[in-house]
Design a protein around this motif. Sequence first.
Motif, PDB file in Angstrom:
ATOM      1  N   TYR A 192      44.940  93.123   5.973  1.00  0.00           N
ATOM      2  CA  TYR A 192      43.532  92.787   6.117  1.00  0.00           C
ATOM      3  C   TYR A 192      43.048  91.862   5.018  1.00  0.00           C
ATOM      4  O   TYR A 192      43.528  91.905   3.890  1.00  0.00           O
ATOM      5  N   SER A 193      42.039  91.086   5.374  1.00  0.00           N
ATOM      6  CA  SER A 193      41.300  90.345   4.359  1.00  0.00           C
ATOM      7  C   SER A 193      40.077  91.179   4.009  1.00  0.00           C
ATOM      8  O   SER A 193      39.782  92.167   4.670  1.00  0.00           O
ATOM      9  N   ALA A 194      39.350  90.750   2.960  1.00  0.00           N
ATOM     10  CA  ALA A 194      38.154  91.481   2.550  1.00  0.00           C
ATOM     11  C   ALA A 194      37.158  91.566   3.704  1.00  0.00           C
ATOM     12  O   ALA A 194      36.578  92.625   3.958  1.00  0.00           O
ATOM     13  N   GLU A 195      36.991  90.460   4.435  1.00  0.00           N
ATOM     14  CA  GLU A 195      36.022  90.437   5.542  1.00  0.00           C
ATOM     15  C   GLU A 195      36.401  91.450   6.623  1.00  0.00           C
ATOM     16  O   GLU A 195      35.544  92.168   7.137  1.00  0.00           O
ATOM     17  N   GLU A 196      37.702  91.493   6.943  1.00  0.00           N
ATOM     18  CA  GLU A 196      38.127  92.401   8.003  1.00  0.00           C
ATOM     19  C   GLU A 196      37.873  93.856   7.631  1.00  0.00           C
ATOM     20  O   GLU A 196      37.389  94.642   8.449  1.00  0.00           O
ATOM     21  N   VAL A 197      38.197  94.202   6.387  1.00  0.00           N
ATOM     22  CA  VAL A 197      37.967  95.583   5.966  1.00  0.00           C
ATOM     23  C   VAL A 197      36.475  95.879   5.982  1.00  0.00           C
ATOM     24  O   VAL A 197      36.038  96.927   6.467  1.00  0.00           O
ATOM     25  N   ALA A 198      35.679  94.941   5.490  1.00  0.00           N
ATOM     26  CA  ALA A 198      34.225  95.136   5.474  1.00  0.00           C
ATOM     27  C   ALA A 198      33.720  95.351   6.897  1.00  0.00           C
ATOM     28  O   ALA A 198      32.868  96.216   7.147  1.00  0.00           O
ATOM     29  N   GLY A 199      34.275  94.596   7.851  1.00  0.00           N
ATOM     30  CA  GLY A 199      33.880  94.743   9.248  1.00  0.00           C
ATOM     31  C   GLY A 199      34.182  96.137   9.765  1.00  0.00           C
ATOM     32  O   GLY A 199      33.340  96.787  10.386  1.00  0.00           O
ATOM     33  N   LYS A 200      35.387  96.626   9.475  1.00  0.00           N
ATOM     34  CA  LYS A 200      35.783  97.956   9.929  1.00  0.00           C
ATOM     35  C   LYS A 200      34.871  99.025   9.335  1.00  0.00           C
ATOM     36  O   LYS A 200      34.469  99.969  10.015  1.00  0.00           O
ATOM     37  N   ILE A 201      34.559  98.840   8.041  1.00  0.00           N
ATOM     38  CA  ILE A 201      33.698  99.829   7.388  1.00  0.00           C
ATOM     39  C   ILE A 201      32.303  99.795   8.018  1.00  0.00           C
ATOM     40  O   ILE A 201      31.723 100.844   8.322  1.00  0.00           O
ATOM     41  N   ALA A 202      31.795  98.600   8.246  1.00  0.00           N
ATOM     42  CA  ALA A 202      30.440  98.454   8.790  1.00  0.00           C
ATOM     43  C   ALA A 202      30.303  99.177  10.130  1.00  0.00           C
ATOM     44  O   ALA A 202      29.264  99.768  10.425  1.00  0.00           O
ATOM     45  N   PHE A 255      29.734  90.855 -12.370  1.00  0.00           N
ATOM     46  CA  PHE A 255      30.367  90.718 -11.069  1.00  0.00           C
ATOM     47  C   PHE A 255      29.378  90.791  -9.908  1.00  0.00           C
ATOM     48  O   PHE A 255      29.758  90.726  -8.755  1.00  0.00           O
ATOM     49  N   ARG A 256      28.090  90.966 -10.223  1.00  0.00           N
ATOM     50  CA  ARG A 256      27.109  90.977  -9.161  1.00  0.00           C
ATOM     51  C   ARG A 256      26.926  89.561  -8.608  1.00  0.00           C
ATOM     52  O   ARG A 256      26.808  89.349  -7.435  1.00  0.00           O
ATOM     53  N   GLN A 257      26.888  88.625  -9.519  1.00  0.00           N
ATOM     54  CA  GLN A 257      26.773  87.238  -9.060  1.00  0.00           C
ATOM     55  C   GLN A 257      28.068  86.515  -9.339  1.00  0.00           C
ATOM     56  O   GLN A 257      28.657  86.670 -10.393  1.00  0.00           O
ATOM     57  N   SER A 258      28.487  85.731  -8.368  1.00  0.00           N
ATOM     58  CA  SER A 258      29.767  85.068  -8.567  1.00  0.00           C
ATOM     59  C   SER A 258      29.612  83.645  -9.106  1.00  0.00           C
ATOM     60  O   SER A 258      30.593  83.001  -9.414  1.00  0.00           O
ATOM     61  N   GLU A 259      28.338  83.178  -9.251  1.00  0.00           N
ATOM     62  CA  GLU A 259      28.162  81.777  -9.657  1.00  0.00           C
ATOM     63  C   GLU A 259      28.806  81.471 -11.003  1.00  0.00           C
ATOM     64  O   GLU A 259      29.571  80.514 -11.143  1.00  0.00           O
ATOM     65  N   GLU A 260      28.483  82.319 -12.017  1.00  0.00           N
ATOM     66  CA  GLU A 260      29.030  82.066 -13.344  1.00  0.00           C
ATOM     67  C   GLU A 260      30.545  82.050 -13.324  1.00  0.00           C
ATOM     68  O   GLU A 260      31.175  81.241 -13.974  1.00  0.00           O
ATOM     69  N   LEU A 261      31.095  83.005 -12.585  1.00  0.00           N
ATOM     70  CA  LEU A 261      32.545  83.091 -12.535  1.00  0.00           C
ATOM     71  C   LEU A 261      33.134  81.853 -11.879  1.00  0.00           C
ATOM     72  O   LEU A 261      34.123  81.304 -12.342  1.00  0.00           O
ATOM     73  N   GLU A 262      32.490  81.426 -10.814  1.00  0.00           N
ATOM     74  CA  GLU A 262      32.983  80.216 -10.146  1.00  0.00           C
ATOM     75  C   GLU A 262      32.937  79.032 -11.090  1.00  0.00           C
ATOM     76  O   GLU A 262      33.856  78.230 -11.149  1.00  0.00           O
ATOM     77  N   THR A 318      37.464  94.403  -5.903  1.00  0.00           N
ATOM     78  CA  THR A 318      36.402  95.336  -5.527  1.00  0.00           C
ATOM     79  C   THR A 318      35.092  94.582  -5.325  1.00  0.00           C
ATOM     80  O   THR A 318      34.369  94.821  -4.371  1.00  0.00           O
ATOM     81  N   ALA A 319      34.818  93.654  -6.222  1.00  0.00           N
ATOM     82  CA  ALA A 319      33.564  92.906  -6.123  1.00  0.00           C
ATOM     83  C   ALA A 319      33.563  92.028  -4.872  1.00  0.00           C
ATOM     84  O   ALA A 319      32.532  91.836  -4.225  1.00  0.00           O
ATOM     85  N   LYS A 320      34.740  91.499  -4.525  1.00  0.00           N
ATOM     86  CA  LYS A 320      34.850  90.679  -3.316  1.00  0.00           C
ATOM     87  C   LYS A 320      34.475  91.522  -2.091  1.00  0.00           C
ATOM     88  O   LYS A 320      33.713  91.089  -1.235  1.00  0.00           O
ATOM     89  N   LEU A 321      35.054  92.739  -2.040  1.00  0.00           N
ATOM     90  CA  LEU A 321      34.770  93.616  -0.910  1.00  0.00           C
ATOM     91  C   LEU A 321      33.285  93.979  -0.884  1.00  0.00           C
ATOM     92  O   LEU A 321      32.655  93.993   0.180  1.00  0.00           O
ATOM     93  N   LEU A 369      30.613  93.448   2.079  1.00  0.00           N
ATOM     94  CA  LEU A 369      29.833  94.552   2.633  1.00  0.00           C
ATOM     95  C   LEU A 369      28.342  94.224   2.596  1.00  0.00           C
ATOM     96  O   LEU A 369      27.600  94.520   3.532  1.00  0.00           O
ATOM     97  N   GLU A 370      27.939  93.602   1.495  1.00  0.00           N
ATOM     98  CA  GLU A 370      26.529  93.270   1.353  1.00  0.00           C
ATOM     99  C   GLU A 370      26.066  92.319   2.450  1.00  0.00           C
ATOM    100  O   GLU A 370      24.955  92.417   2.949  1.00  0.00           O
ATOM    101  N   LYS A 371      26.959  91.396   2.805  1.00  0.00           N
ATOM    102  CA  LYS A 371      26.615  90.463   3.877  1.00  0.00           C
ATOM    103  C   LYS A 371      26.373  91.204   5.184  1.00  0.00           C
ATOM    104  O   LYS A 371      25.668  90.725   6.062  1.00  0.00           O
ATOM    105  N   LYS A 372      27.006  92.374   5.321  1.00  0.00           N
ATOM    106  CA  LYS A 372      26.803  93.165   6.530  1.00  0.00           C
ATOM    107  C   LYS A 372      25.710  94.198   6.328  1.00  0.00           C
ATOM    108  O   LYS A 372      25.586  95.155   7.095  1.00  0.00           O
ATOM    109  N   GLY A 373      24.956  94.064   5.255  1.00  0.00           N
ATOM    110  CA  GLY A 373      23.821  94.940   5.036  1.00  0.00           C
ATOM    111  C   GLY A 373      24.163  96.252   4.377  1.00  0.00           C
ATOM    112  O   GLY A 373      23.379  97.199   4.417  1.00  0.00           O
TER     113      GLY A 373
END
Lengths: 560, 265
Positions: free
Chosen positions: A258-268, A511-518, A527-530, A534-538
Amino acid sequence: MKDNIISIKNVKFSYGENAPAAVDGVSLDIAEGETVCILGHNGSGKSTLGKLMNALLAPDEGEVWVMGKSTTGEDIWEIRRSVGMVFQNPDDQLVASLTDEDIAFGLENIGLPPEEMDERIDFALDSVGMTEFRHSPIDRLSLGQKQKIAVAGILALRPKCIVLDEATAMLDPKGRRDVCNTVFRLNSIYGITVVMITHFIDEAALCDKIYIMEQGRIVMGGKRQEVLPDTAGLKAFGISPPFFTDIAVRLGFDGGLYSAEEVAGKIADRICRPYTESGNTAPEDKRENIIEIRDLYFAYDKEPVLKGINIDVKEGSFTSVIGHTGSGKSTLMRTLNGLYSPIGGNVYFRGKSISDYEDIKRRIALVFQNPDHQLFEETVIKDVMFGALNMGLSHDKARELAEEALVAVGFPKDKYESSPFELSGGEKKRAAIAGILVMQPEVLVLDEPGAGLDTGGRRDIADCIERLKKERNLTVISVTHSMEDAAEYSDNIVVLCGGRVLKQAAPMEIFRQSEELEKAGLDLPKTAKLRSCLEKKGIRLPDNILSADALVDCLRKRMS
Amino acid sequence: MNITIGRYYETKSVLHGLDPRAKLIFLFVYIAGVFLSDSFVCYGIVISVLAGAIWLSKIPFGLIAKGLRGVAFILLFTVVINIFFTTGGRTVFEMGFVRITDEGILLSVRIFIRLSVLIMMSSVVTLTTTYLAMADAIESFLKPFAVLGVPAHEISMMITISLRFIPTLLDELEKIKLAQTSRGAVFDRGGIIKRAKSMLPLIIPLFISSFRRADSLSAAMEARCYRGGEGRTKYKTLRYSKNDAVLFLFMFFYIFSLFLVKYML
């Protein structure tokens, strides 16, 4: 079925007659054009197996066939030409001082007419995306670039197969990705067979087939889609499964890749209580500052490497310093205890300038990346005592402290009198840390403690440091490439970029915001990616959930 | 790092493009010229040739001068020895048993000039020549002796590899020094024996790492089909060009003018 390019039949090999078998009865077929991963711990025999594939070693028993030719026969030069090998340390495999001359080395060896060499060199450089460095001094390249030149040197020989013997182990994440992409592109464009010997599960996940080695045997193997989802099987051999697959299995889903998105989808789909009460913030840190870095500038030559660094380190905290190669992390560590003198600004320890302390190197003690740079005595115990004796302590007192330090790092008792050069990578690291601990430091500074270790070894050392911190009430400052470690262990993170502090805050905030890291060219921890998926799915999780265990616990409670 | 001999510095100058054999012969001739020199006119010629070479090489003077720092001690030592222990000539300064003569001063100035131009010119040659080119040149000089059993190829390969590893090992030594310093090691205190002993924490890790590197390198070379000089071709075959001819001509004039100054004036 395609033809097998490499065929290994019941091979046994040991270094010397009384040595234990490094490869102990391995049979393996590799088809032309495949990408194959040999995954295993340090010392599992995987590198030996690699050397058997291009006739650098000859099997004691059994046979290795490369394109229908035995590696014990007359054709070893033909075999070495067809099966190229890239080794771990780029500095130990490049022969010449300029890139094109190095790539030509192999061509000279096979006696290619000089007129044909330029074309091959151009092709090789182009294939690894290094054309602009055709006539560059190798000294000036980064490790990742050097490794790509090593790949080009093999490629110029027009091999059928490339064996990468932990070729990415010494690189930073960016260099690692770069080398991997290069090699897999060669596979898809030219159909070159790739054998990847590694201990990184993420690299294994790129290959068609995965074989797991332990104690000289292949203990598990098959197609990627079969091996990776079997998280229980992997764990049984001490291999951490791919992160997102592992999370999915622990939450009761089917194993899969799975990718992070797929796992997030399953959890949602299965979540019952999607919203958290409120985002909680980090409690105010009331501890005293033990180290204060103020406006620090440092330069090796004219161009400063550190440009106005300001950092506070609280007593008893665990500070992780992250940043890509060249951000000034290691240099910063060396200014902390006066090994390097700043050209501007200062470092304060408990409110006083570090230059006011005569014993500052003892109070703020540095553990360097490579234990081989410090171990030198006949026995481990003598080596650990070195620091204590330098402090002017008596032999008996030094020995007492050394034994304490070795116990504290969990070094095996029966090896105190062993030579430090006979130890495994993890044991060397522990001996090196003990050698620093013996000076009874107040602040322990570590430069990439996990470097050169396999996944299990990294984990052990990270746990060991965490335990030391608690037991000895130490303040820890650790430079790391591993976002996961930074997220899990530290309570303060400093992001360095181009010699400046981009941000200093608690992990949950970083790790809340990824801008600085980018901006700093860094990845989010998994974990932060996941979480962000998840946040995108509410689905919002409390901010303090940063480790995999906490994440799984929290989600389990919310899922039906 | 204080050592500039053995490092390569790319500026794409005329000197970089010269044949390494021509450059080595030139270095040899130049050194012979330096030892031939005995008057300040000769030193004038020698120094202007050096200045010309540095200018042509486009290498920053600072980098070449840095090469002197590495041998500053030897330089100083010889100068001091010559100042204090030359007894001939007129006394310029005397105090107790110390006697400095004009001859002593002159001699030490000469030695100073000789040694520093030698080192700087060697730096210019090595900075403008890659290790491989250098080794090729040496191999081609040695080739005629192969009939006598001189392993020309092996020697040149050994030189190439040693030169290639000098910067790597120096970097490594620096790291080892830092690691031991932070364990409280001190390297520059005490008598000779204590000092020698205090070097062990530096030398042992460096040795062990060199052996390990040698081991990996030989495996990597074998994996790239290396099997000695037999049947091997050369990517860059050495060929003299017009500029090399100019250099040979120049060498002739250089020696000729030195002889002229020495014996005619």
